[in-house]
Write a protein that holds these residues in place. Structure first.
Motif, PDB file in Angstrom:
ATOM      1  N   PHE A  85      -6.510   0.598  -8.675  1.00 34.56           N
ATOM      2  CA  PHE A  85      -5.392   0.483  -8.241  1.00 34.56           C
ATOM      3  C   PHE A  85      -5.562  -1.199  -8.923  1.00 34.56           C
TER       4      PHE A  85
ATOM      5  N   ILE B   6      -6.274  11.750  -7.546  1.00 35.20           N
ATOM      6  CA  ILE B   6      -6.853  11.327  -6.595  1.00 35.20           C
ATOM      7  C   ILE B   6      -6.634  10.820  -5.008  1.00 35.20           C
TER       8      ILE B   6
ATOM      9  N   SER C 151      -0.617   7.217  -6.501  1.00 29.52           N
ATOM     10  CA  SER C 151      -1.848   8.044  -6.232  1.00 29.52           C
ATOM     11  C   SER C 151      -1.791   8.729  -5.964  1.00 29.52           C
TER      12      SER C 151
ATOM     13  N   GLN D  67      -0.365  -8.019   3.009  1.00 32.54           N
ATOM     14  CA  GLN D  67      -1.559  -8.456   2.115  1.00 32.54           C
ATOM     15  C   GLN D  67      -0.872  -7.646   0.780  1.00 32.54           C
TER      16      GLN D  67
ATOM     17  N   ARG E 238     -10.652   0.582  -4.931  1.00 31.11           N
ATOM     18  CA  ARG E 238      -9.262   0.353  -5.670  1.00 31.11           C
ATOM     19  C   ARG E 238      -9.787   0.789  -7.140  1.00 31.11           C
TER      20      ARG E 238
ATOM     21  N   PHE F 153      -5.376   5.608   3.520  1.00 33.81           N
ATOM     22  CA  PHE F 153      -5.556   3.531   3.514  1.00 33.81           C
ATOM     23  C   PHE F 153      -5.602   3.456   4.613  1.00 33.81           C
TER      24      PHE F 153
ATOM     25  N   SER G 252       1.076  -0.975  -0.269  1.00 32.19           N
ATOM     26  CA  SER G 252       0.138  -0.042  -0.079  1.00 32.19           C
ATOM     27  C   SER G 252       1.028   0.809   0.014  1.00 32.19           C
TER      28      SER G 252
ATOM     29  N   GLU H 181       1.078   2.179  -3.644  1.00 32.16           N
ATOM     30  CA  GLU H 181      -0.254   2.550  -4.157  1.00 32.16           C
ATOM     31  C   GLU H 181       0.257   3.893  -4.036  1.00 32.16           C
TER      32      GLU H 181
ATOM     33  N   THR I  96     -14.239  -2.668  -1.189  1.00 31.77           N
ATOM     34  CA  THR I  96     -13.075  -1.702  -1.195  1.00 31.77           C
ATOM     35  C   THR I  96     -12.632  -1.940  -2.418  1.00 31.77           C
TER      36      THR I  96
ATOM     37  N   ASN J  12      -4.619   1.058   7.114  1.00 30.40           N
ATOM     38  CA  ASN J  12      -2.919   1.171   7.132  1.00 30.40           C
ATOM     39  C   ASN J  12      -2.346   2.000   7.792  1.00 30.40           C
TER      40      ASN J  12
ATOM     41  N   MET K 143      -6.311   9.405  -1.486  1.00 29.85           N
ATOM     42  CA  MET K 143      -6.646   7.978  -0.770  1.00 29.85           C
ATOM     43  C   MET K 143      -6.116   8.337   1.009  1.00 29.85           C
TER      44      MET K 143
ATOM     45  N   ARG L 148      -1.300  -6.554  -8.346  1.00 30.40           N
ATOM     46  CA  ARG L 148      -1.857  -5.828  -9.849  1.00 30.40           C
ATOM     47  C   ARG L 148      -1.636  -6.584 -11.007  1.00 30.40           C
TER      48      ARG L 148
END
Lengths: 557, 328
Positions: B57, B82, A182, A287, B52, B86, A175, A178, B48, B88, B84, A291
């Motif tokens: 994603f 955008i 983003s 996690q 995503r 998260f 993440s 990601e 979710t 966590n 985001m 992708r």
């Protein structure tokens, strides 16, 4: 506490302590003391002065560090693409790639060096290919010079960077990437701002190990370098065997040992050596979203580079087989005609067979000594307080760290007057020093995974410590013990340096005879032996994998 | 900061499956500018995944995504603008709070001075100016959460996406952060899409709730709409508690626990006679659990309204107004 284990645990570590102090620490210390002259009350520093003031010695020390630094840099650069590949391919493919990385790592240094010489020499495979394509008109000198040393050593040492780097890379929470995307980060920016900084600790850990190992290297530079690539270890050997200047050799060894120990202390302080062998079991991000991306140019480039590195790692191992099956009296690839004549020549020559026999005796002695003592020490250390444990662990893994050449000469210094060098048993005892840390580490790793509550449950059901150990603990650490046995075998069976100093014409081992052959001229029998040794490594691997399969089912691996 | 946030998101017939499992099934949705829209659902409902896909994603198998009429489908994540937050937080562990917040602006290659001004502004907004030089592992959970917020809004995103951002916080802190997020929404007037499985949180924060189940939108509307006229039992159950009772005359009724009144004698009004199985005192209100024709009935009353003489195993009448019944 529920049970008094402290007395037991000290009893358990005593054999390994005595063994290492007597056969490792004391000889090395005595040998190094030679560097200060005859009388300890009035130490002299002339030999150290000589090292500093003689240009050729300074040059060799500079060379050594220079080569080690370059090998470290190349190891890091080549590790990134293969780690990227490892992280992105499917699980099955990853296992396969891991084998590609591990196989050369565990193949005897001699076999690898032999293979590289066969590939890179002036009439070698690579040159023939290059001439065939017509890009070059004359053969290029890849070996017996700087590039030879770099290729050989990077090939051996790279896995030390690959493993911690892979662990660090895998631990990056996806993440984060990601989040960066983003926020508008392009892939090169993500690499620069996230991937590289976050994997830095792993890279530094691996780099220290590589550098530390590289400065003490002997076999590869001796066989693949030229006179200009003389490294400290070779200079030490030269002083013992040619110029017979023990004091100077001791002073050089002290310099080498001092540099190694400083690196080792830095490493222990920040990373911890015991993590190295168990780096596979580190937890990955929970996690691990994958992708399905389209193939981008950067991805294709990384895959391509990763593939090249794989080829680099495995090529020497693979090429040995077809070559060993050639019917020609010269080395050729691919062979025009196949035959088993070089294998026959190995099995019908008494010189080789005696070497094999000696190697087997040494390996058997090594396992017989290092396995029980190392296992016992691991069990004992596991019960101790953190602080005591750290000290003991440091002592116990020291033989992995100190350049083998120093240990070899120190033992030689002790044994030569006693004329013990005509038996492979002596060599086996010496090999036990090298093998014991591996047994200690693998068993320690499996003890760490051993659930302490199982032990407590056994006590609560009325078991004594002894019963608990035999019925609960030992069965669950068996994979670690087997892995330790395999490492011990490989340590002994692959060793050249100790054999060079501790054996004579009667007791010399297979690797020593090979070394003498490779240094002179490679005859196809050596390639056949290399093929056999690789097969043996693969076999041992398979055995290990078989016993470790339970652990492998862990989804985190 | 206000004007850039004002954007409308239009989603049409979105589909996405993973290994033959439909994670999103024909999703169409329009989120108005400045709207706080919650995606509510149990785990595995697809909320979710939907978020995503909006973030980029995941790419959808079918359907289209538009912001102010501009198609997003083929736009790379980095160009979507955008924000985001998260679950966590995904704070960069090797960067300070300031560096984390500045990251997105650096990616836009803004001038140092502008970056500084905007980072300060954002840190002020989340009340973290004093923590700017700290690293994420030196912050409390709530502070980390606010850094994540600041980092997402500082780039003036056209949409702000939040993926269960309060999931890791304890209950009191959650309440506090909910208030802060609500306040922030008012201040920056952002279009926010918020994923949660907590219906109370969704009701507290949202202008609109989109309820998802098994990859489909079950119902979408204001909190009141969903609560007072749920489309089906699942919706009725997900938002608040609900009784589904089969009466003696064969009729089925659906009624919220708070719609009952309690009487100790029979009247001619609509009512059922229940045996009290348990009375649970919960502070300002008391929960009555009773049985009626082998059905469990839950009713809640203000504690002060309840007759203190009622005991367990007493028989009482629960009466209700016809207007309070939910039509399914």
């Amino acid at each position: 506490m529920y049970i008094k284990t402290s007395k037991w645990s000290w009893l358990a570590v005593t054999p390994m302590m005595i063994f290492l102090l007597g056969i490792f620490v004391w000889p090395v210390f005595s040998f190094l003391m030679l560097s200060f002259g005859d009388s300890l009350s009035a130490p002299s520093f002339v030999h150290y002065q000589k090292i500093i003031t003689t240009p050729i010695y300074r040059q060799i020390i500079f060379n050594t560090f220079n080569i080690a630094l370059l090998v470290t840099i190349f190891s890091v650069i080549f590790s990134y693409p293969i780690v990227y590949l490892l992280a992105n391919v499917s699980k099955r493919m990853r296992k396969f790639l891991f084998i590609l990385v591990l196989l050369p790592f565990w193949t005897s240094a001699l076999v690898r060096t032999t293979a590289w010489i066969v590939i890179l020499q002036r009439k070698g495979i690579l040159n023939e290919m290059l001439l065939f394509t017509g890009i070059f008109n004359e053969p290029i000198s890849f070996i017996y010079n700087f590039s030879g040393v770099l290729i050989g050593m990077t090939h051996v040492l790279m896995p030390f960077v690959i493993f911690p780097l892979y662990a660090a890379y895998k631990n990056i929470d996806y993440s984060l990437i990601e989040a960066a995307e983003s926020l508008g980060s392009k892939s090169y920016q993500t690499v620069k701002r996230l991937i590289i900084p976050l994997t830095m600790p792993g890279v530094i850990a691996g780099s220290i190990i590589v550098f530390m190992s590289a400065i003490g290297y002997y076999i590869t530079p001796a066989l693949m370098g030229g006179p200009k690539q003389t490294m400290i270890a070779m200079l030490i050997e030269n002083n013992i065997n040619r110029t017979l200047n023990w004091e100077l050799a001791a002073a050089l060894s002290s310099v080498l040992l001092f540099s190694t120990l400083i690196l080792f202390i830095i490493f222990q302080k920040y990373f911890g050596f015991d993590n190295l062998l168990s780096s596979n079991s580190q937890k990955g991000s929970s996690q691990f979203y994958k992708r399905k991306e389209k193939f981008s140019p950067s991805k294709i480039t990384m895959y391509f580079l990763g593939g090249l590195v794989c080829v680099f790692l495995i090529a020497p191992i693979v090429i040995v087989f077809p070559m060993s099956l050639s019917a020609s009296p010269f080395l050729e690839f691919p062979p025009q005609e196949y035959s088993l004549r070089w294998y026959e020549s190995f099995f019908s020559d008494n010189r080789w067979l005696r070497g094999l026999w000696n190697s087997l005796i040494a390996a058997a002695v090594t396992i017989a000594i290092s396995l029980p003592i190392g296992t016992l020490a691991a069990v004992g250390v596991n019960e101790m307080k953190r602080k005591t444990r750290l000290w003991l662990e440091t002592l116990f893994i020291l033989p992995m760290v100190i350049p083998v050449i120093i240990f070899a000469i120190s033992l030689f210094y002790f044994i030569a007057p006693l004329r013990l060098n005509n038996s492979a048993v002596t060599l086996g005892i010496a090999h036990s020093v090298l093998a014991m840390p591996f047994v200690f580490l693998t068993v320690s790793a499996s003890l760490k995974n051993f659930n302490k509550n199982l032990e407590l449950a056994a006590y609560s059901l009325g078991a004594s410590w002894k019963t608990m150990f035999w019925r609960i603990m030992l069965p669950s650490i068996t994979p670690g013990i087997i892995a330790g046995a395999i490492f011990a075998f490989i340590q002994s069976f692959d060793d050249v340096i100790l054999a060079l100093f501790l054996t004579n014409i009667k007791s010399r081992t297979l690797p020593r005879i090979m070394f003498e052959g490779v240094a002179h001229e490679i005859d196809p029998t050596i390639v056949a032996i290399s093929g056999l040794l690789i097969t043996l490594t693969v076999l041992l691997f398979a055995i290990n994998a078989l016993f470790a399969s339970e652990r492998e089912n862990d989804p985190n691996i | 900061m206000t004007q850039t946030f004002k954007n409308t998101l239009t989603i049409k017939n979105l589909e996405k499956s993973f290994n033959d499992v439909m994670a999103l099934n024909d999703i169409s949705l329009e989120v108005q500018e400045g709207e706080f829209c919650s995606l509510l659902g149990a785990s595995g409902s697809g909320k979710t995944t939907l978020l995503r896909v909006i973030a980029g994603f995941e790419s959808p198998d079918k359907g289209s995504l538009e912001i102010n009429g501009r198609n997003l489908n083929s736009l790379p994540i980095a160009n979507r603008n955008i924000g985001m937050v998260f679950q966590n937080y995904a704070l960069f562990p090797h960067m300070s709070v300031r560096e984390n917040v500045a990251f997105g602006l650096e990616m836009q290659k803004l001038k140092k001075i502008d970056i500084n001004t905007r980072v300060n502004e954002a840190l002020k907004l989340v009340d973290l100016r004093n923590e700017a030089t700290r690293f994420p592992n030196q912050l409390s959970g709530g502070q980390q959460q606010r850094v994540a917020l600041a980092r997402a809004i500082v780039i003036k995103p056209s949409l702000l996406l939040m993926d269960e951002p309060l999931g890791a916080l304890d209950k009191n802190l959650r309440k506090e952060m909910q208030a802060q997020i609500k306040e922030l929404h008012k201040n920056i007037n952002a279009t926010i899409i918020y994923v949660t499985h907590d219906q109370e949180e969704a009701m507290y924060l949202s202008d609109r709730i989109v309820l998802l189940d098994q990859g489909k939108i079950i119902q979408s509307g204001t909190c009141k709409e969903l609560y007072s006229s749920p489309k089906n039992r699942m919706v009725a159950n997900f938002l608040g508690e609900c009784n589904f009772i089969k009466l003696e005359d064969g009729r089925n009724i659906t009624i919220r626990p708070e719609s009952f009144a309690v009487l100790d004698r029979k009247t001619s009004e609509n009512g059922i006679e229940v045996t009290i199985k348990d009375l649970v005192f919960l502070g300002s209100y008391t929960k009555l659990i009773g049985s009626y024709n082998q059905q469990e009935i839950t009713a809640t009353f203000r504690s002060s309204d309840l007759n203190p003489n009622i005991r367990k195993l007493d028989k009482v009448h629960l009466i209700f107004n016809k207007e309070c019944l939910i039509n399914l």
